[in-house]
Design an enzyme around this catalytic site. Structure first.
Site, PDB file in Angstrom:
ATOM      1  CD  GLU A 114      -2.270  -1.378   2.874  1.00  0.00           C
ATOM      2  OE1 GLU A 114      -2.408  -0.321   3.533  1.00  0.00           O
ATOM      3  OE2 GLU A 114      -2.658  -2.483   3.272  1.00  0.00           O
ATOM      4  CE  LYS A 116       4.880   5.431   7.003  1.00  0.00           C
ATOM      5  NZ  LYS A 116       4.704   6.853   7.285  1.00  0.00           N
ATOM      6  CG  ASP A 118       3.468  12.420   4.880  1.00  0.00           C
ATOM      7  OD1 ASP A 118       3.350  12.028   6.065  1.00  0.00           O
ATOM      8  OD2 ASP A 118       4.415  13.102   4.493  1.00  0.00           O
ATOM      9  CE1 TYR A 223      -8.746   6.816  -1.362  1.00  0.00           C
ATOM     10  CE2 TYR A 223      -6.435   7.476  -1.381  1.00  0.00           C
ATOM     11  CZ  TYR A 223      -7.663   7.389  -2.016  1.00  0.00           C
ATOM     12  OH  TYR A 223      -7.814   7.860  -3.291  1.00  0.00           O
ATOM     13  CE  LYS A 317       9.027   6.797   7.053  1.00  0.00           C
ATOM     14  NZ  LYS A 317       9.166   8.039   7.791  1.00  0.00           N
ATOM     15  CB  CYS A 411      21.033  46.219 -11.940  1.00  0.00           C
ATOM     16  SG  CYS A 411      21.128  44.790 -13.035  1.00  0.00           S
ATOM     17  CB  CYS A 414      23.449  46.959 -16.176  1.00  0.00           C
ATOM     18  SG  CYS A 414      21.910  47.588 -15.509  1.00  0.00           S
ATOM     19  CB  CYS A 429      17.491  45.962 -13.449  1.00  0.00           C
ATOM     20  SG  CYS A 429      18.507  47.001 -14.506  1.00  0.00           S
ATOM     21  CB  CYS A 435      19.946  45.817 -17.922  1.00  0.00           C
ATOM     22  SG  CYS A 435      20.290  44.493 -16.782  1.00  0.00           S
TER      23      CYS A 435
END
Ligand SMILES: NC(=O)c1ccc[n+]([C@@H]2O[C@H](COP(=O)([O-])OP(=O)(O)OC[C@H]3O[C@@H](n4cnc5c(N)ncnc54)[C@H](O)[C@@H]3O)[C@@H](O)[C@H]2O)c1
Ligand SMILES: [Zn+2]
Length: 676
Positions: A114, A116, A118, A223, A317, A411, A414, A429, A435
């Protein structure tokens, strides 16, 4: 036995207890599961080597944590246990060997395999088919009564269908599917509320609410994966196989995970593990591994359980999707459109099977939200093909020398100034014309049809020219010559000549096109036209204050700030000067006084094909005379100007009794006011 070992054990146990409390009781873990698992294994190893040190209060001997006092308590007639873990094939085979030895059997086992899930374990008790009680696992023997909360989960039947045992305690996992989790977090983030770190916390936090109305609003799912206490005088429940029992539960109305399989032998179980791992990213919910259970109930009985977990099952796991690592530095990247993105440089760590050494921090707001500093231990998450994210900071582990993240003001590419517009998360910028990071995009925009309209200057060519270093700003377009063009791949003499011709032709333009071509963010064609008409000269626009800019039609605070900061940037000024020196020019726009705007306050609509000029041109002229030019006809429309083949807008104008002008009538107005 050494003093230091005892001390180490004590510290490990204390740390694990603290983490368990935060995780199980508060639903607010501070470290990722992988970190908890690492310490837990460390403790297990020491205890295995020194069995004399094991005490019944060690975390390795216990399940979960005590229930919260705010809930009434439920005693589990049959304890709700945890599961032993396997992290690799080797420890999985150790499990199968253990059960084979214990049962003294060499035959292959049948397993129920099955995913697992979480979320969190829940027990649901049905009496004569009716849901009478639901509880959390708690510490395994005492759980919290969450009956009203569980009843709000739509997937859980309040009444079972068919012929069922008198008492049937169904056990399973309450979890939050990813779609619901993401939607809920997005909404919370928009409302400035706390967001959940992951679906497991969200599920646990949503279910363990005193007010079941809150639970009812949360997208929870369930489930079933097993059975607890049963009173079954008429022998309804299968007694051979766990898998069969699950299928019966399904017939009675309990949701069962559709990925559950019955498999024969260890290899098939391993294959199942691989198969589910491949499905992992496409499942609608999060899983952290698979659970492999001996399917025969007789064998389960014979194997029994130890303090904390059954001997007949193992949680195999997957590689963890959240890991702990250190933030080494933050660098700032400049995107194609000038957005500045902080990027975290991390001590390399394996997350979900991939080594991660960078993660995006999105923007300044995100940095503030995380409260993160350089040197911090952070939780990195990488799920599916989503880029790695920093989920949170482990404040308890902050080193003394942790330093603040300083957002740059210039920036990094540039050196232009960085603008942050009110209400926008991204910093940008402002050196759009200069640039390097934005160059390809700005060139493509500059030459495009509605901007400088340079025929034959396609995206490919723009990229090539930038890559070859032939163009560093849009002004360099006007320095291109035959030799430099012919040096390009696949550039024939004829097309080079055509291109140079088109570049020359583009020099004659309009002020509005030129403004649009500069690529100021949020300044589209219409705004460029409004700016040109309002200020009539380039210097006037360049020098306009935010207040003056806001007087222009359709220019709000954001656009005004952008225009102002664009022209304030010296790098842009230099490029604009170079462009003007390259002889880019436009017809003068006669300044009309307010009183000379005869169409002020009127809304006009252009439709059909004009023969004397383009529609954009006509629009610009109408706007200069004060008109608002709209795209749709309504009762408020003053007049519709109909060119050739006018269609539905003309029909609508007639229906609404709106005045219709011919193209000639429009030209007459232009002549009358000297707008040519
Ligand atoms: N981050 C933290 O601080 C922290 C603290 C404590 C525990 N944890 C995490 O919790 C784990 C231990 O928790 P645990 O005792 O709940 O054990 P577990 O999660 O390793 O395994 C047992 C649980 O698995 C769940 N489960 C899901 N699908 C199942 C299925 N198909 N069949 C049976 N059970 C299924 C059940 O809820 C069951 O109680 C640790 O490994 C760690 O990852 C994290
Ligand atoms: Zn820049």
């Amino acid at each position: 036995m050494s003093q230091s070992l005892v001390l180490q054990l004590q510290q490990l146990r204390q740390q694990l207890e603290q983490y368990s409390y935060q995780y199980y009781v508060l639903d607010q873990p501070t470290v990722p599961d992988s970190e908890y698992d690492r310490l837990f294994q460390q403790l297990q190893r020491i205890e295995a080597e020194h069995p004399e040190l094991i005490s019944s209060t060690s975390p390795t001997q216990r399940v979960g944590a005590k229930p919260l006092a705010k809930f009434s308590q439920v005693q589990h007639q049959i304890p709700m246990l945890s599961l032993d873990n396997a992290f690799d094939d080797e420890s999985f085979f150790a499990f199968t060997k253990r059960i084979a030895d214990s049962l003294d059997s060499s035959a292959e086992f049948s397993f129920c395999s099955e995913p697992k899930l979480d979320g969190l374990a829940v027990s649901i008790r049905y009496e004569n088919g009716e849901l009478v009680q639901a509880a959390t696992r708690g510490d395994g023997s005492t759980g919290e009564n969450i009956t009203t909360n569980v009843k709000t989960i739509r997937a859980i039947p309040l009444r079972l269908q068919g012929d069922v045992p008198e008492v049937l305690e169904v056990r399973g996992e309450v979890f939050m599917p990813l779609a619901g989790f993401n939607a809920m977090n997005d909404a919370a983030a928009k409302a400035g509320q706390k967001i959940f770190a992951n679906p497991r916390n969200a599920a646990a936090g949503s279910l363990r609410q005193l007010d079941a109305k809150i639970t009812a609003q949360r997208p929870l799912m369930f489930y079933a994966y097993g059975i607890g206490e049963v009173i079954d005088s008429n022998k309804k429940l299968a007694t051979d196989s766990h898998y069969q029992q699950l299928m019966q539960l399904k017939q009675w109305g309990m949701p069962i995970c559709p990925e559950v399989r019955q498999v024969k032998g260890s290899q098939a179980a391993l294959d199942y593990y691989q198969h589910i791992m491949q499905q992992r990213d496409s499942l609608a919910y999060e899983i952290d591994g698979v659970v492999i259970k001996v399917d025969s109930l007789a064998q389960q009985q014979a194997l029994g359980f130890v303090a904390r977990a059954p001997r007949w099952a193992v949680a195999f796991k997957f590689p963890a999707q959240e890991m702990l690592t250190k933030l080494l530095a933050v660098e700032f990247q400049v995107g194609r459109t000038g957005a500045i993105t902080p990027v975290a440089r991390l001590a390399p760590v394996n997350v979900g099977g991939v080594t991660v050494s960078n993660a995006t921090l999105h923007n300044q707001d995100e940095i503030a939200r995380l409260g993160i500093k350089v040197g911090d231990q952070v939780i990195v998450r990488r799920a599916g093909d989503v880029i790695p994210q920093i989920v949170s900071v482990v404040l308890e582990q902050r080193p003394d020398d942790a330093s603040d993240i300083v957002f740059p003001t210039q920036c990094p590419v540039c050196d232009s100034h960085i603008e942050r517009i009110s209400g926008e998360a991204a910093a940008r910028c402002s050196g759009g014309l200069f640039c390097g990071a934005q160059l390809k995009e700005s060139i493509k925009h500059f030459v495009s049809r509605k901007a400088m309209d340079i025929d034959g200057f396609g995206d490919k060519l723009a990229e090539q020219l930038v890559e070859q270093g032939l163009i560093k700003t849009p002004a360099d377009i006007y320095q291109l010559d035959m030799p430099s063009l012919l040096g390009l791949e696949r550039m024939a003499e004829k097309s080079a000549m055509n291109l140079l011709h088109a570049i020359r032709q583009s020099k004659q333009t309009t002020l509005a096109r030129f403004i649009y071509a500069l690529g100021i963010r949020d300044v589209g064609e219409a705004t460029a036209i409004s700016l040109a008409n309002h200020f009539t000269t380039l210097p006037a626009i360049q020098q306009a204050s935010i207040e003056q800019l806001q007087q222009v039609d359709d220019v709000g605070t954001v656009v005004a700030e952008r225009v102002q900061s664009f022209f304030a940037e010296e790098h842009n000024q230099t490029v604009i000067t170079q462009l003007c020196q390259a002889d880019i020019h436009w017809p003068e726009i006669a300044k009309l006084e307010q009183t000379e705007q005869p169409l002020a306050g009127q809304t006009l609509v252009l439709t059909g094909t004009l023969t004397s000029m383009g529609r954009d041109d006509a629009k610009a002229k109408l706007q200069r005379l004060g008109a608002k030019v709209s795209g749709s006809v309504s009762a408020k429309t003053h007049a519709v100007i109909a060119g050739d083949n006018a269609g539905s807008k003309l029909v609508k104008a007639n229906e609404l009794n709106v005045t219709v002008w011919s193209e000639q009538e429009m030209l007459d107005v232009f002549n009358q006011y000297g707008v040519n």
